[in-house]
Design a protein around this motif. Structure first.
Motif, short mmCIF file in Angstrom:
data_model
loop_
_atom_site.label_atom_id
_atom_site.label_comp_id
_atom_site.label_asym_id
_atom_site.label_seq_id
_atom_site.Cartn_x
_atom_site.Cartn_y
_atom_site.Cartn_z
N VAL A 195 -5.40 3.26 -3.11
CA VAL A 195 -5.51 3.97 -1.83
C VAL A 195 -4.53 3.34 -0.85
O VAL A 195 -4.59 2.14 -0.57
N CYS A 196 -3.62 4.15 -0.33
CA CYS A 196 -2.56 3.63 0.53
C CYS A 196 -3.14 2.98 1.77
O CYS A 196 -4.07 3.51 2.40
N THR A 197 -2.60 1.82 2.13
CA THR A 197 -3.09 1.13 3.33
C THR A 197 -2.53 1.76 4.60
O THR A 197 -2.87 1.35 5.70
N HIS A 198 -1.66 2.77 4.44
CA HIS A 198 -1.12 3.44 5.62
C HIS A 198 -2.09 4.51 6.10
O HIS A 198 -2.69 4.36 7.15
N ALA A 199 -2.23 5.60 5.32
CA ALA A 199 -3.15 6.66 5.75
C ALA A 199 -4.02 7.16 4.62
O ALA A 199 -4.63 8.22 4.74
N GLY A 200 -4.07 6.43 3.51
CA GLY A 200 -5.09 6.70 2.52
C GLY A 200 -4.75 7.60 1.36
O GLY A 200 -5.62 7.92 0.55
N CYS A 201 -3.51 8.07 1.25
CA CYS A 201 -3.16 8.90 0.10
C CYS A 201 -3.18 8.05 -1.17
O CYS A 201 -3.00 6.84 -1.11
N PRO A 202 -3.39 8.67 -2.34
CA PRO A 202 -3.26 7.92 -3.59
C PRO A 202 -1.79 7.49 -3.78
O PRO A 202 -0.89 8.31 -3.70
N VAL B 287 5.19 3.83 -5.06
CA VAL B 287 5.60 4.57 -3.87
C VAL B 287 4.53 5.60 -3.55
O VAL B 287 4.03 6.29 -4.44
N CYS B 288 4.18 5.69 -2.27
CA CYS B 288 3.18 6.66 -1.83
C CYS B 288 3.87 7.99 -1.54
O CYS B 288 4.87 8.02 -0.83
N PRO B 289 3.37 9.09 -2.09
CA PRO B 289 4.05 10.36 -1.89
C PRO B 289 3.91 10.90 -0.46
O PRO B 289 4.65 11.80 -0.08
N CYS B 290 2.98 10.37 0.31
CA CYS B 290 2.76 10.96 1.63
C CYS B 290 3.84 10.57 2.63
O CYS B 290 4.48 11.43 3.23
N HIS B 291 4.05 9.26 2.84
CA HIS B 291 5.10 8.85 3.79
C HIS B 291 6.00 7.79 3.18
O HIS B 291 6.63 7.00 3.88
N GLN B 292 6.02 7.75 1.85
CA GLN B 292 6.96 6.91 1.11
C GLN B 292 6.82 5.40 1.37
O GLN B 292 7.80 4.67 1.31
N SER B 293 5.63 4.93 1.66
CA SER B 293 5.45 3.48 1.71
C SER B 293 5.65 2.94 0.30
O SER B 293 5.23 3.55 -0.68
N THR B 294 6.31 1.78 0.21
CA THR B 294 6.69 1.23 -1.08
C THR B 294 6.11 -0.17 -1.22
O THR B 294 6.25 -1.00 -0.32
N GLY C 63 8.95 1.69 4.21
CA GLY C 63 8.04 2.72 4.69
C GLY C 63 7.07 2.19 5.73
O GLY C 63 7.14 1.02 6.13
N PRO C 64 6.14 3.03 6.15
CA PRO C 64 5.33 2.72 7.34
C PRO C 64 4.07 1.89 7.09
O PRO C 64 3.38 1.58 8.05
N ALA C 65 3.74 1.53 5.85
CA ALA C 65 2.50 0.76 5.64
C ALA C 65 2.69 -0.66 6.13
O ALA C 65 3.77 -1.23 6.02
#
Ligand code: HEM
Ligand code: FES
Lengths: 307, 452
Positions: free
Chosen positions: A232-239, A251-258, A270-272
Motif C-alpha cells: 500500500v503506497c505511503t503516498h495516497a494508498g494505491c497498490p 513504482v506506484c502507478p498512481c503518482h509514480q512514487s518509486t 516521486g511524491p511519497a
C-alpha cells in the motif's frame, strides 16, 4: 423601466415574402436567404425518423447518436439562423437599473428593521435565552454525524497480519521456502484474509544479492533472502504494483512514487515521503513463510496521529 | 362581466380579433395577473456579443446533464453487493463484481441507447466545467465582476466548485477500477488533515477504506443534493443577472446608464433556443462517436488491483498534477505526522480559490474604485490585471500538464524524473515570467489606446 425610456434604433422590417426567416424583403439591404433554415428543419425531420427507426432496430450507438445529434443540430441551426436574421431587425436601448438610488427607502427600511430589533430585544433575558438555547440546539444536532461512521480507533494502525500468519498467494496457495527463485517476486496475503486491502504485501526473493542493505534492527526479518514490504503506497494508498527488475524498485502507478527495494523500500523518486513498511518474516518447521508479527508501523498513507 | 361582454370590450380595446396569443395573455392575466410586468420583460434587452454565450453553454450543459442523468438513474444500482456477471460483455463473464458496476455494464451493453446516454452525460460534464472556466476568464479579464456584480462572481465561483465536485462524485459511481482508485486517494487526502482528518475520513466513508457502503452514500449526493444546490445557485445567478442586466462592451450609445441590444422576444429567445439545441447536438455527437470512460476495459474495483496510468477527468488534472509534483515532505511534529499530500491537495486549493473569491474586493481596494459599472473593459485596458490573470492560468496549466506527466513522458520518450523536475521548476518560474511579459505587451497596447 418604462416604454418611453426605450428607443428603437431600427424599426421592425415587414416580414419576408416567404414567411420564416428573411425579414427584409427579397432583395432589400440585409436580405438573407431562407434556405439554410429550411434545410436545417428538413434534416431534423429525416434524422428524427432515423433515430426512431435505429432505436427500434437496435442499431449501434454511432447510428443512434448520429441521428439524434443531426436532429438537434438541424433544428438548432434553423432557430439560431432565424434568430440571427431577426437580430438585425430591431436594436433597442434602455436604462440600466441603478442600485442604491433610493436613499429615502433605504433609511426607512433601516429604521423599520431597527425598531423590530428593539421591540424583540427589549426582553433582555429572553433574548439571551433565545440565543443560548438556539445555539445549543444547533450544536446538539452535530451528534447526528456520528451515525455516518465509526471513529478510526485502531483500524488505520493495524492490518490482518499476526505472529505466525502464513503467507498465501492471490489464489490462497501457501508460500513455501521454494516458491520463489532469487530475483523474482509475488503478491501475498495473510492466510484467511485474501483481498484484505491493507494487508497486501510484495514478497521478493533477494537471494544473496550483495547490494541488499539490511537495516539495523531488521537482521532477522528476511530469512533465506525473502523480504516483504507493504504493497500500500505511503503516498495516497494505491497498490504499488509495478516491479522494475533492473533497478530493483517498485513504482506506484498512481503518482509514480518509486521505492528502492535494496534499501528498506525508501522512496527515491516521486511524491511519497516515507518508505514502505517491511513485514518481519520467518520460516516455520514445514517450510512455510510466516509473519513474525504485524507491521511495526502503520501501513499506507500518513495520517495525523500516526507519528 | 359576462364572457361575451368581456370579449367585445377586449376586442374594442385592442381593435383586434382574439388570436391564440391574445387568448393566452387573457388567461394569464385572469389567473396570475401581472400582464404589464410580463409585457415589459418581453422587451428585456440582451446585448449582442458572442461572449455572453459562454455562460449559456454552461447552463445548457446542466439541462443536458439532468435529462440524461434521470435516464441513467432508472438503471443504475447504488449497491456494492457482490454479483456474478453474466451480461453481454463476454470478457467479464463469471467475474464477481459489485451490483453497481454490473448495472453500468448493463447500461452500456444491454440497455438500448444506454451507452449513448451515458457517454452524453459524461461529455456534458466535461464541457460544463470547461464552459464555466472560460466564462470565468471572460468575467475576469473584462472586469465584469465589479460592483454591482460582486455577489454574482461569488455565486459563479461556487457553481464551479460544486459542479467539479459533482463530476468527481459522478465518475466515482460506476465502481470500476479507476473510480475506486479515485475514492482511495480522496480517503487518503481527507486522512491527511491535521487533528480531524482521520475521524473525518472514517466518518465520511463509513469506516476504513475500502468500505462497502460508499457508493450508496455518494449516490444521493450526486443525483440530488448537489444538483439541487447547483440548480438553486443557477437560479440566483440568473435572477441577479435578470435584475442587474448584462454588462456590455463599449460602443456607440452605450454607457454605464444605458444599454443597447436585442429584445428578448422574439429575437433573443429564438437565437438562444437555437444555440441550446446546437450545443445539445454537438454533445450528442461526442457521445455517439467519441468513447468516454469505457469502464468495462478497467474491470471492477478491487483494492488489490492496480491501475495502469490512472487519469482523472480533465478538470481534476491540476489537482492531480499538484499531488504528483509536490515533493514528499512528510513532517513529524512531536508525536504527530503532517503528510506531504496535505499541502498540494488541501492547502493549495484553498490558496487558489480564496483569492479568486476575494478578487472583486481586492481589485476595488487596490484601485480605490468602488463605483458601480455596467460597461466592460477590454483586457489590455488593465495591464496589471491581465498580468495577474495570465500568471495565474499559466500556473494552473503547468499543474494540469503535470497531471499527465507519465503519459507525456511515454508518448514523447522522455525520462519521467527529468520531466517531473522540469515541471517543478516551470511551475515556479513560468507564471511570473508570463505575467511580466503580458504586462509589457498590455502596457504598450493600452498606451496606444490612450493615444488614439
Ligand atoms: C452537475 C451536474 C452533474 C455532473 C457534473 C455529472 C457528472 C457525472 C459523471 C462524470 C458521471 C460518470 C459517467 C460515466 O459512467 O462515465 C456521472 C454518472 C451518473 N450520473 Fe451524473 N452528473 C450530474 C448530474 C446528474 C443528475 C442530476 C443525475 C440524476 C438525476 C445524475 C445521475 C447519474 C447517474 C445515475 C450516474 C451513474 C451511471 C453511470 O456512471 O453511468 N447525474 N455523472
Ligand atoms: S498513491 Fe502511490 S504515488 Fe501516489
Amino acid at each position: 423601466m418604462s416604454d418611453d425610456a426605450r428607443q428603437t434604433h431600427a424599426a421592425p422590417a415587414p416580414s419576408g415574402e416567404n414567411g420564416a426567416p428573411g425579414g427584409h424583403g427579397p432583395r432589400g439591404p440585409g436580405w438573407v436567404p431562407t434556405w439554410p433554415a429550411t434545410v436545417g428543419l428538413v434534416v431534423t425531420l429525416v434524422a428524427s425518423v432515423g433515430f426512431a427507426v435505429s432505436f427500434i432496430r437496435d442499431a449501434s450507438t454511432q447510428w443512434l447518436g448520429g441521428f439524434l445529434a443531426a436532429a438537434l443540430l438541424g433544428i438548432g441551426l434553423a432557430l439560431a439562423y432565424w434568430g440571427r436574421d431577426l437580430a438585425g431587425d430591431e436594436v433597442i436601448s434602455g436604462p440600466y437599473p441603478v442600485p442604491h438610488e433610493d436613499a429615502e427607502g433605504r433609511a426607512a427600511l433601516g429604521d423599520a428593521l431597527d425598531q423590530s430589533v428593539q421591540v424583540i430585544t427589549r426582553r433582555h433575558f429572553l433574548t439571551k435565552m433565545l440565543v443560548f438555547a438556539g445555539g445549543v440546539f444547533v450544536l446538539s444536532q452535530v451528534v447526528l454525524l456520528g451515525a455516518l461512521g465509526p471513529r478510526p480507533k485502531n483500524s488505520l494502525r493495524t492490518t490482518s497480519w499476526r505472529a505466525g500468519s502464513r503467507l498465501v498467494t492471490f489464489d490462497g496457495v501457501p508460500v513455501t521456502r521454494d516458491t520463489l527463485a532469487a530475483g523474482t517476486f509475488l503478491v501475498a496475503f495473510p492466510e484467511g484474509h485474501l483481498d484484505s486491502a491493507d494487508s497486501q504485501i510484495t514478497l521478493l526473493r533477494i537471494g544473496a544479492d550483495p547490494h541488499f542493505k539490511t537495516l539495523a534492527g531488521r537482521e532477522s526479518w528476511s530469512p533465506e533472502g525473502y523480504v516483504a514490504y507493504s504493497r500500500v503506497c505511503t503516498h495516497a494508498g494505491c497498490p504499488v504494483a509495478q516491479y522494475e527488475d533492473q533497478a530493483k524498485v517498485l513504482v506506484c502507478p498512481c503518482h509514480q512514487s518509486t521505492f528502492d527495494l535494496m534499501n528498506g523500500a525508501q522512496p527515491v523518486a516521486g511524491p511519497a515521503g516515507r518508505p514502505l513498511p517491511q513485514l518481519p518474516l520467518a520460516i516455520d518447521a514445514q517450510g512455510n513463510l510466516t509473519a513474525q508479527s504485524d507491521f511495526t508501523v502503520p501501513v499506507g498513507p500518513g495520517f495525523w496521529d500516526e507519528g | 362581466m359576462s364572457e361575451h361582454r368581456l370579449k367585445t370590450s377586449l376586442g374594442r380595446a385592442f381593435g383586434a380579433a382574439p388570436t391564440p396569443a391574445r387568448r393566452a395573455a387573457r388567461w394569464l392575466d385572469r389567473n396570475l395577473g401581472g400582464s404589464s410586468i410580463l409585457r415589459e420583460e418581453l422587451r428585456h434587452i440582451f446585448p449582442d456579443s458572442w461572449a455572453f454565450f459562454l455562460g449559456e453553454i454552461a447552463l445548457y450543459c446542466f439541462i443536458v446533464l439532468v435529462a440524461t442523468g434521470i435516464f441513467l438513474a432508472l438503471f443504475f444500482h447504488a449497491s456494492q453487493a457482490v454479483v456474478i456477471y453474466h451480461g453481454s460483455y463476454h470478457p467479464l463473464s463469471g467475474v464477481p463484481m459489485s451490483d453497481a458496476y454490473s448495472s453500468v455494464l448493463d447500461l452500456s451493453w444491454n440497455v438500448r441507447a444506454g451507452l449513448l446516454i451515458r457517454q452524453v452525460h459524461h461529455w456534458a460534464a466535461l464541457v460544463f466545467v470547461a464552459a464555466l472556466i472560460i466564462h470565468l476568464m471572460r468575467m475576469f479579464f473584462t472586469g465584469a465582476y465589479r460592483r454591482p456584480r460582486r455577489i454574482n462572481w461569488l455565486i459563479g465561483l461556487s457553481l464551479l466548485l460544486l459542479v467539479g465536485f459533482n463530476g468527481l462524485m459522478g465518475y466515482s459511481l460506476p465502481d470500476d477500477l479507476l473510480s475506486g482508485t479515485g475514492l482511495r486517494i480522496a480517503f487518503s487526502i481527507t486522512e491527511s488533515i491535521p487533528f480531524i482528518g482521520p475521524t473525518m475520513a472514517t466518518v465520511l466513508f463509513g469506516g476504513d477504506f475500502p468500505t462497502t457502503g460508499i457508493i450508496a452514500r455518494i449516490y444521493p449526493v450526486h443525483i440530488f443534493l448537489l444538483p439541487a444546490a447547483i440548480a438553486g445557485l443557477l437560479g440566483a445567478h440568473l435572477g441577479l443577472l435578470w435584475l442587474q442586466r448584462h454588462t456590455e462592451f463599449p460602443g456607440p450609445g452605450r454607457d454605464d446608464r444605458t444599454m443597447v441590444g436585442s429584445p428578448m422576444v422574439p429575437q433573443y429567445a429564438l437565437r438562444t433556443t437555437g444555440y441550446f439545441l446546437l450545443l445539445a447536438g454537438v454533445i450528442t455527437a461526442f457521445g455517439a462517436w467519441l468513447q468516454i470512460n469505457p469502464v468495462w476495459l478497467y474491470g471492477p474495483f478491487r483494492a488489490t488491483d492496480a491501475t495502469t496510468s490512472a487519469q482523472p477527468d480533465w478538470y481534476m488534472g491540476w489537482l492531480e498534477g499538484a499531488v504528483r509534483m509536490f515533493p514528499g515532505w512528510d513532517i513529524q511534529i512531536g508525536g504527530f505526522l503532517l503528510p506531504a499530500i496535505f499541502w498540494p491537495a488541501v492547502v493549495l486549493p484553498g490558496l487558489i480559490f480564496t483569492p479568486l473569491f476575494l478578487w472583486p474586493w481586492l481589485d476595488s481596494l487596490a484601485l480605490r474604485d468602488n463605483r458601480f459599472v455596467n460597461v466592460l473593459q477590454y483586457p489590455s485596458q488593465r495591464p496589471g490585471r491581465m498580468a495577474v490573470g495570465a500568471g495565474f492560468f499559466t500556473f494552473l496549466t503547468v499543474l494540469l500538464v503535470g497531471g499527465g506527466d507519465d503519459v507525456f513522458a511515454s508518448a514523447f520518450g522522455w525520462s519521467l524524473p527529468v520531466l517531473l523536475r522540469a515541471l517543478q521548476i516551470l511551475v515556479i518560474v513560468l507564471p511570473p515570467l508570463v505575467a511580466a511579459l503580458t504586462y509589457a505587451i498590455a502596457r504598450r497596447r493600452s498606451e496606444r489606446w490612450l493615444v488614439s
